[in-house]
Scaffold this motif. Structure first.
Motif, PDB file in Angstrom:
ATOM      1  N   SER A  81      -6.636  -5.125  -9.133  1.00  0.00           N
ATOM      2  CA  SER A  81      -5.181  -5.053  -9.144  1.00  0.00           C
ATOM      3  C   SER A  81      -4.619  -4.909  -7.729  1.00  0.00           C
ATOM      4  N   ALA A  82      -3.424  -5.462  -7.566  1.00  0.00           N
ATOM      5  CA  ALA A  82      -2.755  -5.353  -6.267  1.00  0.00           C
ATOM      6  C   ALA A  82      -2.458  -3.906  -5.933  1.00  0.00           C
ATOM      7  N   ASN A  83      -2.062  -3.105  -6.943  1.00  0.00           N
ATOM      8  CA  ASN A  83      -1.763  -1.701  -6.671  1.00  0.00           C
ATOM      9  C   ASN A  83      -2.996  -0.960  -6.184  1.00  0.00           C
ATOM     10  N   LYS A 155       2.057   2.353  -6.152  1.00  0.00           N
ATOM     11  CA  LYS A 155       2.426   3.372  -7.136  1.00  0.00           C
ATOM     12  C   LYS A 155       1.590   4.625  -6.947  1.00  0.00           C
ATOM     13  N   VAL A 156       1.713   5.216  -5.763  1.00  0.00           N
ATOM     14  CA  VAL A 156       1.034   6.471  -5.451  1.00  0.00           C
ATOM     15  C   VAL A 156       2.017   7.373  -4.716  1.00  0.00           C
ATOM     16  N   ASP A 157       2.099   8.622  -5.159  1.00  0.00           N
ATOM     17  CA  ASP A 157       2.969   9.594  -4.498  1.00  0.00           C
ATOM     18  C   ASP A 157       2.192  10.505  -3.553  1.00  0.00           C
ATOM     19  N   ILE A 172       0.754  12.404   1.672  1.00  0.00           N
ATOM     20  CA  ILE A 172       2.063  12.305   1.038  1.00  0.00           C
ATOM     21  C   ILE A 172       2.642  10.941   1.391  1.00  0.00           C
ATOM     22  N   SER A 173       2.958  10.128   0.377  1.00  0.00           N
ATOM     23  CA  SER A 173       3.377   8.751   0.637  1.00  0.00           C
ATOM     24  C   SER A 173       4.880   8.600   0.835  1.00  0.00           C
ATOM     25  N   LEU A 174       5.656   9.591   0.363  1.00  0.00           N
ATOM     26  CA  LEU A 174       7.123   9.505   0.486  1.00  0.00           C
ATOM     27  C   LEU A 174       7.657   8.251  -0.188  1.00  0.00           C
ATOM     28  N   ARG A 175       7.035   7.904  -1.313  1.00  0.00           N
ATOM     29  CA  ARG A 175       7.504   6.742  -2.079  1.00  0.00           C
ATOM     30  C   ARG A 175       8.971   6.907  -2.451  1.00  0.00           C
ATOM     31  N   TYR A 176       9.330   8.113  -2.847  1.00  0.00           N
ATOM     32  CA  TYR A 176      10.725   8.468  -3.058  1.00  0.00           C
ATOM     33  C   TYR A 176      11.127   9.469  -1.989  1.00  0.00           C
ATOM     34  N   SER A 177      12.350   9.400  -1.570  1.00  0.00           N
ATOM     35  CA  SER A 177      12.777  10.215  -0.436  1.00  0.00           C
ATOM     36  C   SER A 177      13.598  11.429  -0.846  1.00  0.00           C
ATOM     37  N   ARG A 178      13.583  11.755  -2.152  1.00  0.00           N
ATOM     38  CA  ARG A 178      14.322  12.917  -2.633  1.00  0.00           C
ATOM     39  C   ARG A 178      13.578  14.207  -2.306  1.00  0.00           C
ATOM     40  N   LEU A 179      14.326  15.257  -2.041  1.00  0.00           N
ATOM     41  CA  LEU A 179      13.718  16.535  -1.672  1.00  0.00           C
ATOM     42  C   LEU A 179      12.940  17.143  -2.835  1.00  0.00           C
ATOM     43  N   ASP A 180      13.475  17.057  -4.044  1.00  0.00           N
ATOM     44  CA  ASP A 180      12.767  17.644  -5.189  1.00  0.00           C
ATOM     45  C   ASP A 180      11.430  16.940  -5.413  1.00  0.00           C
ATOM     46  N   TYR A 181      11.423  15.615  -5.267  1.00  0.00           N
ATOM     47  CA  TYR A 181      10.191  14.850  -5.474  1.00  0.00           C
ATOM     48  C   TYR A 181       9.166  15.181  -4.403  1.00  0.00           C
ATOM     49  N   GLU A 201     -14.570  15.556  -3.514  1.00  0.00           N
ATOM     50  CA  GLU A 201     -15.292  14.528  -2.757  1.00  0.00           C
ATOM     51  C   GLU A 201     -14.868  13.144  -3.248  1.00  0.00           C
ATOM     52  N   ASN A 202     -14.493  13.077  -4.522  1.00  0.00           N
ATOM     53  CA  ASN A 202     -13.880  11.869  -5.080  1.00  0.00           C
ATOM     54  C   ASN A 202     -12.373  12.075  -5.052  1.00  0.00           C
ATOM     55  N   PRO A 203     -11.642  11.307  -4.251  1.00  0.00           N
ATOM     56  CA  PRO A 203     -10.206  11.547  -4.075  1.00  0.00           C
ATOM     57  C   PRO A 203      -9.432  11.410  -5.387  1.00  0.00           C
ATOM     58  N   ILE A 204      -8.386  12.221  -5.487  1.00  0.00           N
ATOM     59  CA  ILE A 204      -7.429  12.108  -6.580  1.00  0.00           C
ATOM     60  C   ILE A 204      -6.163  11.472  -6.032  1.00  0.00           C
ATOM     61  N   LEU A 205      -5.726  10.384  -6.634  1.00  0.00           N
ATOM     62  CA  LEU A 205      -4.458   9.749  -6.272  1.00  0.00           C
ATOM     63  C   LEU A 205      -3.487   9.924  -7.424  1.00  0.00           C
TER      64      LEU A 205
END
Length: 293
Positions: A81-83, A155-157, A172-181, A201-205
């Motif tokens: 997948s592209a994502n 689609k990763v935050d 932190i990807s800053l996909r959304y720029s809202r303070l609460d998010y 050791e196995n990353p969580i996204l």
């Protein structure tokens, strides 16, 4: 090994001498890299300086290493997948930036992260300028925090992982720029470090737009919410009945967190994402961090 090896395979010669890797395994990893590369937004990567030209696969050595090290295929090779390709190169950059920080000696040894420490961090949220200082604050706790802007369509935050040095890393990807998010993403990733360090050791996204299904994600969500406000307090808090901005502001001040976080929790719980827009859009986190860059 296949005889139809592309010329740019030569750019990855450094891997051929590995005592633990066959030529076939290396070439399979290279083919996976080529597949990921085909999905990537080349112009965007050039603009960011991640590659020098739209044909520059050789600059993705770090991603090649990660793909080859991912023997289980749980992250880098599980689909086409592209994502996944976007997430893979983004995560590779987060790891590269974190390793560079650690190499400078600016990250202390990690000695754990308690729930009380999480609450102290959450109570920094009323000061919006603290966002710029958070990487330094967490560095003193042995955590590498990396701001790495989301790629278009990704689609990763956030991400949580542990390097071979023992240092936890959050991206932190800053996909959304809202303070609460921003604050929920941050505390969610830190909750993974507090609760799940032994498996990182196995990353969580994390894509926080989707409902948590695994026990790992449910427990991180639970701790993040509890960090902001105790469940018993939240259950009967005034903003649940008095929908005014004044009620949100007073309640937020009483528990020591920014009012946008309370507004965001109310929006999520009710499913009404049109509510309290004036609060959650009051600040632009990307603008604060990158100063418009």
């Amino acid at each position: 090994m296949s005889q139809n090896i592309p010329n740019d395979w030569d750019d990855f010669e450094l891997f051929k001498s590995s005592e633990h890797s066959s030529g076939v395994a290396l070439y399979e990893s290279y083919k996976s890299l080529k597949n990921h590369f085909s999905h990537l937004p080349k112009k965007e990567l050039v603009a960011r300086g991640w590659i020098s030209s739209e044909n520059d696969i050789a600059s993705l050595t770090d991603l090649f290493r990660d793909i080859h090290a991912d023997q289980t295929g749980t992250l880098f090779r599980r689909s086409d997948s592209a994502n996944l390709s976007l997430s893979s190169i983004w995560l590779s950059k987060v790891k590269s930036y974190a390793k560079a920080k650690i190499a400078t000696g600016s990250i202390s040894d990690f000695k754990g992260l308690s729930k009380d420490e999480l609450k102290v961090l959450a109570q920094l949220s009323p000061d919006t300028n603290i966002i710029v200082e958070l990487p330094n604050i967490l560095a003193k706790k042995g955590i590498a925090m990396i701001y790495c802007r989301s790629l278009p369509g990704m689609k990763v935050d956030g991400a949580a992982l542990k390097l071979s040095s023992g240092h936890p890393v959050i991206g932190i990807s800053l996909r959304y720029s809202r303070l609460d998010y921003f604050w929920f993403t941050l505390i969610h990733e830190l909750s993974h470090i507090s609760l799940h360090l032994d498996i990182l050791e196995n990353p969580i996204l994390d894509d926080l737009d989707t409902d948590a299904e695994s026990e790992i994600e449910i427990s991180a969500n639970r701790l993040a919410k509890q960090t902001f406000v105790d469940r018993s307090v939240w259950r009967n808090c005034e903003p649940k009945y008095n929908k005014s901005i004044d009620a949100i502001t007073k309640f937020s001040e009483s528990i020591g967190i920014h009012r946008s976080i309370v507004a965001g929790m109310l929006r999520r719980e009710s499913g009404n994402y049109a509510s309290y827009s004036s609060i959650v859009n009051e600040y632009d986190v990307r603008e604060i961090i990158f100063n418009g860059n």
